[in-house]
Design a protein around this motif. Structure first.
Motif, PDB file in Angstrom:
ATOM      1  N   PRO A   1       0.823  -1.216   0.000  1.00  0.00           N
ATOM      2  CA  PRO A   1       0.000   0.000   0.000  1.00  0.00           C
ATOM      3  C   PRO A   1       0.846   1.250   0.000  1.00  0.00           C
ATOM      4  O   PRO A   1       1.964   1.278   0.517  1.00  0.00           O
ATOM      5  N   ILE A   2       0.314   2.242  -0.629  1.00  0.00           N
ATOM      6  CA  ILE A   2       1.020   3.518  -0.712  1.00  0.00           C
ATOM      7  C   ILE A   2       0.983   4.175   0.660  1.00  0.00           C
ATOM      8  O   ILE A   2      -0.079   4.229   1.307  1.00  0.00           O
ATOM      9  N   PRO A   3       2.059   4.647   1.152  1.00  0.00           N
ATOM     10  CA  PRO A   3       2.041   5.293   2.468  1.00  0.00           C
ATOM     11  C   PRO A   3       1.106   6.504   2.479  1.00  0.00           C
ATOM     12  O   PRO A   3       1.129   7.340   1.571  1.00  0.00           O
ATOM     13  N   GLY A   4       0.270   6.544   3.505  1.00  0.00           N
ATOM     14  CA  GLY A   4      -0.672   7.656   3.649  1.00  0.00           C
ATOM     15  C   GLY A   4      -1.978   7.476   2.895  1.00  0.00           C
ATOM     16  O   GLY A   4      -2.811   8.395   2.899  1.00  0.00           O
ATOM     17  N   SER A   5      -2.176   6.294   2.238  1.00  0.00           N
ATOM     18  CA  SER A   5      -3.428   6.096   1.496  1.00  0.00           C
ATOM     19  C   SER A   5      -4.626   5.999   2.442  1.00  0.00           C
ATOM     20  O   SER A   5      -5.727   6.460   2.128  1.00  0.00           O
ATOM     21  N   GLY A   6      -4.433   5.389   3.615  1.00  0.00           N
ATOM     22  CA  GLY A   6      -5.537   5.295   4.577  1.00  0.00           C
ATOM     23  C   GLY A   6      -5.980   6.657   5.068  1.00  0.00           C
ATOM     24  O   GLY A   6      -7.181   6.932   5.198  1.00  0.00           O
ATOM     25  N   LEU A   7      -5.000   7.531   5.315  1.00  0.00           N
ATOM     26  CA  LEU A   7      -5.348   8.889   5.736  1.00  0.00           C
ATOM     27  C   LEU A   7      -6.082   9.632   4.634  1.00  0.00           C
ATOM     28  O   LEU A   7      -7.043  10.373   4.898  1.00  0.00           O
ATOM     29  N   ALA A   8      -5.671   9.416   3.375  1.00  0.00           N
ATOM     30  CA  ALA A   8      -6.343  10.083   2.260  1.00  0.00           C
ATOM     31  C   ALA A   8      -7.780   9.607   2.121  1.00  0.00           C
ATOM     32  O   ALA A   8      -8.707  10.415   1.879  1.00  0.00           O
ATOM     33  N   LYS A   9      -8.014   8.293   2.311  1.00  0.00           N
ATOM     34  CA  LYS A   9      -9.382   7.777   2.225  1.00  0.00           C
ATOM     35  C   LYS A   9     -10.256   8.360   3.348  1.00  0.00           C
ATOM     36  O   LYS A   9     -11.410   8.727   3.129  1.00  0.00           O
ATOM     37  N   GLY A  10      -9.709   8.437   4.539  1.00  0.00           N
ATOM     38  CA  GLY A  10     -10.478   9.010   5.651  1.00  0.00           C
ATOM     39  C   GLY A  10     -10.826  10.469   5.408  1.00  0.00           C
ATOM     40  O   GLY A  10     -11.944  10.904   5.684  1.00  0.00           O
ATOM     41  N   LEU A  11      -9.863  11.231   4.889  1.00  0.00           N
ATOM     42  CA  LEU A  11     -10.137  12.634   4.591  1.00  0.00           C
ATOM     43  C   LEU A  11     -11.160  12.776   3.472  1.00  0.00           C
ATOM     44  O   LEU A  11     -11.971  13.721   3.462  1.00  0.00           O
ATOM     45  N   ALA A  12     -11.126  11.824   2.510  1.00  0.00           N
ATOM     46  CA  ALA A  12     -12.115  11.874   1.425  1.00  0.00           C
ATOM     47  C   ALA A  12     -13.523  11.661   1.980  1.00  0.00           C
ATOM     48  O   ALA A  12     -14.485  12.343   1.594  1.00  0.00           O
ATOM     49  N   VAL A  13     -13.682  10.716   2.900  1.00  0.00           N
ATOM     50  CA  VAL A  13     -14.993  10.495   3.523  1.00  0.00           C
ATOM     51  C   VAL A  13     -15.426  11.731   4.284  1.00  0.00           C
ATOM     52  O   VAL A  13     -16.590  12.152   4.241  1.00  0.00           O
ATOM     53  N   THR A  14     -14.500  12.365   4.978  1.00  0.00           N
ATOM     54  CA  THR A  14     -14.834  13.575   5.732  1.00  0.00           C
ATOM     55  C   THR A  14     -15.283  14.685   4.801  1.00  0.00           C
ATOM     56  O   THR A  14     -16.265  15.391   5.085  1.00  0.00           O
ATOM     57  N   LEU A  15     -14.591  14.847   3.689  1.00  0.00           N
ATOM     58  CA  LEU A  15     -14.964  15.900   2.737  1.00  0.00           C
ATOM     59  C   LEU A  15     -16.328  15.632   2.119  1.00  0.00           C
ATOM     60  O   LEU A  15     -17.137  16.561   1.947  1.00  0.00           O
ATOM     61  N   ARG A  16     -16.613  14.363   1.782  1.00  0.00           N
ATOM     62  CA  ARG A  16     -17.925  14.046   1.219  1.00  0.00           C
ATOM     63  C   ARG A  16     -19.033  14.312   2.240  1.00  0.00           C
ATOM     64  O   ARG A  16     -20.108  14.804   1.903  1.00  0.00           O
ATOM     65  N   THR A  17     -18.785  13.997   3.497  1.00  0.00           N
ATOM     66  CA  THR A  17     -19.790  14.218   4.537  1.00  0.00           C
ATOM     67  C   THR A  17     -20.017  15.703   4.786  1.00  0.00           C
ATOM     68  O   THR A  17     -21.138  16.149   5.040  1.00  0.00           O
ATOM     69  N   MET A  18     -18.950  16.489   4.702  1.00  0.00           N
ATOM     70  CA  MET A  18     -19.077  17.922   4.940  1.00  0.00           C
ATOM     71  C   MET A  18     -19.907  18.620   3.882  1.00  0.00           C
ATOM     72  O   MET A  18     -20.529  19.654   4.145  1.00  0.00           O
ATOM     73  N   THR A  19     -19.938  18.079   2.686  1.00  0.00           N
ATOM     74  CA  THR A  19     -20.683  18.712   1.603  1.00  0.00           C
ATOM     75  C   THR A  19     -22.149  18.294   1.574  1.00  0.00           C
ATOM     76  O   THR A  19     -22.930  18.872   0.812  1.00  0.00           O
ATOM     77  N   LYS A  20     -22.537  17.302   2.382  1.00  0.00           N
ATOM     78  CA  LYS A  20     -23.924  16.844   2.408  1.00  0.00           C
ATOM     79  C   LYS A  20     -24.710  17.598   3.468  1.00  0.00           C
ATOM     80  O   LYS A  20     -24.140  18.166   4.397  1.00  0.00           O
ATOM     81  N   ARG A  21     -26.029  17.557   3.314  1.00  0.00           N
ATOM     82  CA  ARG A  21     -26.906  18.205   4.282  1.00  0.00           C
ATOM     83  C   ARG A  21     -26.922  17.399   5.582  1.00  0.00           C
ATOM     84  O   ARG A  21     -26.982  16.169   5.557  1.00  0.00           O
ATOM     85  N   THR A  22     -26.888  18.076   6.702  1.00  0.00           N
ATOM     86  CA  THR A  22     -26.852  17.390   7.979  1.00  0.00           C
ATOM     87  C   THR A  22     -28.189  16.710   8.276  1.00  0.00           C
ATOM     88  O   THR A  22     -29.254  17.214   7.918  1.00  0.00           O
ATOM     89  N   VAL A  23     -28.140  15.561   8.912  1.00  0.00           N
ATOM     90  CA  VAL A  23     -29.334  14.803   9.283  1.00  0.00           C
ATOM     91  C   VAL A  23     -29.430  14.651  10.801  1.00  0.00           C
ATOM     92  O   VAL A  23     -30.249  13.899  11.298  1.00  0.00           O
ATOM     93  N   THR A  24     -28.596  15.359  11.514  1.00  0.00           N
ATOM     94  CA  THR A  24     -28.618  15.257  12.964  1.00  0.00           C
ATOM     95  C   THR A  24     -29.872  15.940  13.515  1.00  0.00           C
ATOM     96  O   THR A  24     -30.175  17.079  13.159  1.00  0.00           O
ATOM     97  N   ALA A  25     -30.608  15.227  14.360  1.00  0.00           N
ATOM     98  CA  ALA A  25     -31.804  15.788  14.994  1.00  0.00           C
ATOM     99  C   ALA A  25     -31.387  16.526  16.251  1.00  0.00           C
ATOM    100  O   ALA A  25     -30.788  15.936  17.148  1.00  0.00           O
TER     101      ALA A  25
END
Length: 213
Positions: free
Chosen positions: A3-27
């Protein structure tokens, strides 16, 4: 391939970025109350006027969490010559929600529509003994019971509505008859008072002749 070093961190940041752009569903509870489905089984409300103390709900409850106390009263006859009747008067109706498993059997077997599901769910207590709620609390929960769904356009009118309308028409007719009778009595009293005043101001027979003599 290693595995490429730092790929896990990049995937986690990608999930965070996708979540930040979505509308919140927290009640934001409890500041914002949730929108519950109309068939939510929260608590059981009591419509005390419909309860006849038949004890059917308490007998059918699998957890024996419904407590009912009552006494009998004698009702005078509705018409002269009739006989007196006895009826049950509700003294206590309580449900222990620490035992209730929300099966809804009591609501289904009630023949007089005295029990209803309410979506209310904020009734937690710090002491388990305080989860036994009396009829005053159950009556307050009736205000949170949603309205029944509308009937189909071609369906028949419920018998309860027809009976309630018939009773309301009888009461209205009795009130109107009573008002008419009161108006007639008042008019008769007014005519009687006017005739009395006229009789008092009118000279009696033979009064002139007696004066001349």
């Amino acid at each position: 391939m290693p595995p490429i070093p730092g790929s896990g961190l990049a995937k986690g940041l990608a999930v965070t970025l996708r979540t930040m752009t979505k509308r919140t569903v927290t009640a934001q509870y409890p500041d914002v109350q949730p929108e519950l489905p109309p068939r939510t089984r929260g608590v059981i409300g009591l419509f005390e006027e419909n309860c006849t103390v038949c004890m059917l709900c308490a007998r059918e409850c699998p957890d024996w969490c419904i407590y009912i106390d009552s006494h009998k009263e004698t009702v005078p006859p509705a018409a002269p010559g009739g006989r007196e009747r006895s009826r049950n008067v509700l003294d206590r109706f309580a449900i222990d929600f620490a035992l209730c498993m929300y099966c809804g059997i009591c609501i289904e077997v009630c023949p007089f529509d005295a029990l209803f599901w309410s979506p209310e769910f904020e009734y937690a207590e710090t002491d388990i003994h305080e989860l036994t709620h009396e009829r005053d609390k159950l009556r307050d929960w009736m205000w949170t019971v949603p309205e029944p769904p509308a009937l189909d356009p071609g369906s028949e009118e419920p018998k309860e509505f027809a009976a309630a309308r018939k009773t309301a028409d009888k009461l209205r007719a009795a009130e109107e008859a009573e008002a008419r009778q009161a108006a007639e009595d008042q008019a008769a009293e007014g005519r009687g008072a006017a005739e009395d005043r006229g009789t008092e101001g009118r000279p009696g027979p033979g009064s002139d002749r007696g004066g001349q003599a």
